[in-house]
Design a protein around this motif. Sequence first.
Motif, PDB file in Angstrom:
ATOM      1  N   MET A 183       0.844  -1.190   0.000  1.00  0.00           N
ATOM      2  CA  MET A 183       0.000   0.000   0.000  1.00  0.00           C
ATOM      3  C   MET A 183       0.882   1.243   0.000  1.00  0.00           C
ATOM      4  N   GLU A 184       0.530   2.186  -0.837  1.00  0.00           N
ATOM      5  CA  GLU A 184       1.268   3.443  -0.929  1.00  0.00           C
ATOM      6  C   GLU A 184       0.980   4.330   0.282  1.00  0.00           C
ATOM      7  N   VAL A 185       1.939   5.167   0.621  1.00  0.00           N
ATOM      8  CA  VAL A 185       1.791   6.093   1.738  1.00  0.00           C
ATOM      9  C   VAL A 185       1.934   7.516   1.223  1.00  0.00           C
ATOM     10  N   LEU A 186       1.054   8.402   1.681  1.00  0.00           N
ATOM     11  CA  LEU A 186       1.134   9.823   1.348  1.00  0.00           C
ATOM     12  C   LEU A 186       1.935  10.543   2.417  1.00  0.00           C
ATOM     13  N   HIS A 187       2.852  11.373   1.990  1.00  0.00           N
ATOM     14  CA  HIS A 187       3.633  12.188   2.909  1.00  0.00           C
ATOM     15  C   HIS A 187       3.091  13.611   2.826  1.00  0.00           C
ATOM     16  N   LEU A 188       2.591  14.120   3.942  1.00  0.00           N
ATOM     17  CA  LEU A 188       1.990  15.451   3.973  1.00  0.00           C
ATOM     18  C   LEU A 188       2.733  16.364   4.924  1.00  0.00           C
ATOM     19  N   THR A 189       2.789  17.621   4.542  1.00  0.00           N
ATOM     20  CA  THR A 189       3.176  18.674   5.462  1.00  0.00           C
ATOM     21  C   THR A 189       1.891  19.366   5.846  1.00  0.00           C
ATOM     22  N   VAL A 190       1.623  19.455   7.155  1.00  0.00           N
ATOM     23  CA  VAL A 190       0.404  20.084   7.639  1.00  0.00           C
ATOM     24  C   VAL A 190       0.775  21.328   8.417  1.00  0.00           C
ATOM     25  N   ILE A 191       0.224  22.460   7.989  1.00  0.00           N
ATOM     26  CA  ILE A 191       0.393  23.720   8.702  1.00  0.00           C
ATOM     27  C   ILE A 191      -0.899  23.959   9.463  1.00  0.00           C
ATOM     28  N   LEU A 192      -0.786  24.000  10.779  1.00  0.00           N
ATOM     29  CA  LEU A 192      -1.954  24.152  11.640  1.00  0.00           C
ATOM     30  C   LEU A 192      -1.977  25.568  12.203  1.00  0.00           C
ATOM     31  N   HIS A 193      -3.059  26.289  11.903  1.00  0.00           N
ATOM     32  CA  HIS A 193      -3.266  27.641  12.417  1.00  0.00           C
ATOM     33  C   HIS A 193      -4.299  27.541  13.538  1.00  0.00           C
ATOM     34  N   ALA A 194      -3.833  27.497  14.774  1.00  0.00           N
ATOM     35  CA  ALA A 194      -4.745  27.363  15.919  1.00  0.00           C
ATOM     36  C   ALA A 194      -4.170  28.181  17.067  1.00  0.00           C
ATOM     37  N   GLY A 195      -4.333  29.483  16.986  1.00  0.00           N
ATOM     38  CA  GLY A 195      -3.730  30.366  17.978  1.00  0.00           C
ATOM     39  C   GLY A 195      -2.306  30.729  17.598  1.00  0.00           C
ATOM     40  N   ARG A 196      -1.556  29.730  17.187  1.00  0.00           N
ATOM     41  CA  ARG A 196      -0.207  29.951  16.655  1.00  0.00           C
ATOM     42  C   ARG A 196      -0.008  28.991  15.497  1.00  0.00           C
ATOM     43  N   LYS A 197       0.958  29.276  14.683  1.00  0.00           N
ATOM     44  CA  LYS A 197       1.204  28.486  13.479  1.00  0.00           C
ATOM     45  C   LYS A 197       2.230  27.392  13.791  1.00  0.00           C
ATOM     46  N   THR A 198       1.849  26.139  13.563  1.00  0.00           N
ATOM     47  CA  THR A 198       2.773  25.025  13.738  1.00  0.00           C
ATOM     48  C   THR A 198       2.779  24.182  12.465  1.00  0.00           C
ATOM     49  N   GLU A 199       3.877  23.511  12.245  1.00  0.00           N
ATOM     50  CA  GLU A 199       4.013  22.675  11.059  1.00  0.00           C
ATOM     51  C   GLU A 199       4.423  21.276  11.495  1.00  0.00           C
ATOM     52  N   THR A 200       3.801  20.275  10.915  1.00  0.00           N
ATOM     53  CA  THR A 200       4.094  18.887  11.252  1.00  0.00           C
ATOM     54  C   THR A 200       4.062  18.026   9.999  1.00  0.00           C
ATOM     55  N   GLN A 201       4.687  16.879  10.069  1.00  0.00           N
ATOM     56  CA  GLN A 201       4.690  15.917   8.969  1.00  0.00           C
ATOM     57  C   GLN A 201       3.756  14.768   9.342  1.00  0.00           C
ATOM     58  N   VAL A 202       2.928  14.328   8.394  1.00  0.00           N
ATOM     59  CA  VAL A 202       1.981  13.243   8.625  1.00  0.00           C
ATOM     60  C   VAL A 202       2.062  12.270   7.455  1.00  0.00           C
ATOM     61  N   ASP A 203       2.067  10.976   7.761  1.00  0.00           N
ATOM     62  CA  ASP A 203       1.990   9.935   6.741  1.00  0.00           C
ATOM     63  C   ASP A 203       0.633   9.264   6.858  1.00  0.00           C
ATOM     64  N   LEU A 204      -0.070   9.147   5.735  1.00  0.00           N
ATOM     65  CA  LEU A 204      -1.392   8.514   5.687  1.00  0.00           C
ATOM     66  C   LEU A 204      -1.408   7.486   4.564  1.00  0.00           C
ATOM     67  N   PRO A 205      -2.220   6.437   4.714  1.00  0.00           N
ATOM     68  CA  PRO A 205      -2.377   5.493   3.600  1.00  0.00           C
ATOM     69  C   PRO A 205      -3.021   6.197   2.399  1.00  0.00           C
ATOM     70  N   GLU A 206      -2.580   5.816   1.204  1.00  0.00           N
ATOM     71  CA  GLU A 206      -3.180   6.370  -0.007  1.00  0.00           C
ATOM     72  C   GLU A 206      -4.680   6.091   0.002  1.00  0.00           C
ATOM     73  N   GLY A 207      -5.478   7.059  -0.433  1.00  0.00           N
ATOM     74  CA  GLY A 207      -6.930   6.917  -0.449  1.00  0.00           C
ATOM     75  C   GLY A 207      -7.600   7.467   0.799  1.00  0.00           C
ATOM     76  N   SER A 208      -6.796   7.987   1.748  1.00  0.00           N
ATOM     77  CA  SER A 208      -7.360   8.563   2.973  1.00  0.00           C
ATOM     78  C   SER A 208      -8.109   9.848   2.668  1.00  0.00           C
ATOM     79  N   SER A 209      -9.096  10.150   3.504  1.00  0.00           N
ATOM     80  CA  SER A 209      -9.862  11.388   3.362  1.00  0.00           C
ATOM     81  C   SER A 209      -9.317  12.442   4.326  1.00  0.00           C
ATOM     82  N   TYR A 210      -9.819  13.666   4.161  1.00  0.00           N
ATOM     83  CA  TYR A 210      -9.427  14.721   5.097  1.00  0.00           C
ATOM     84  C   TYR A 210      -9.988  14.448   6.491  1.00  0.00           C
TER      85      TYR A 210
END
Length: 71
Positions: free
Chosen positions: A1-28
């Motif tokens: 199974m393929e894996v998606l590599h995402l950079t997620v920028i979260l704006h919640a009071g302050r701006k943070t950035e994190t890396q997330v791996d999800l299985p291909e075909g995942s939803s938001y």
Amino acid sequence: MEVLHLTVILHAGRKTETQVDLPEGSSYFDLLRELKVNPETVVVFKNGIPVAFDSVVEGGTVEVMRVVSGG
């Protein structure tokens, strides 16, 4: 199974950035579950355009912005 590599920028009071791996075909919804974020409190953007939570995630950078409302 393929894996998606995402950079997620979260704006919640302050701006943070994190890396997330999800299985291909995942939803938001799956992404938000992985981040432990309530979907009722955010809007997700891909390339500056809001996306539907049930659409399939593509690799790259995603921004998650907390929505503030009042009455």
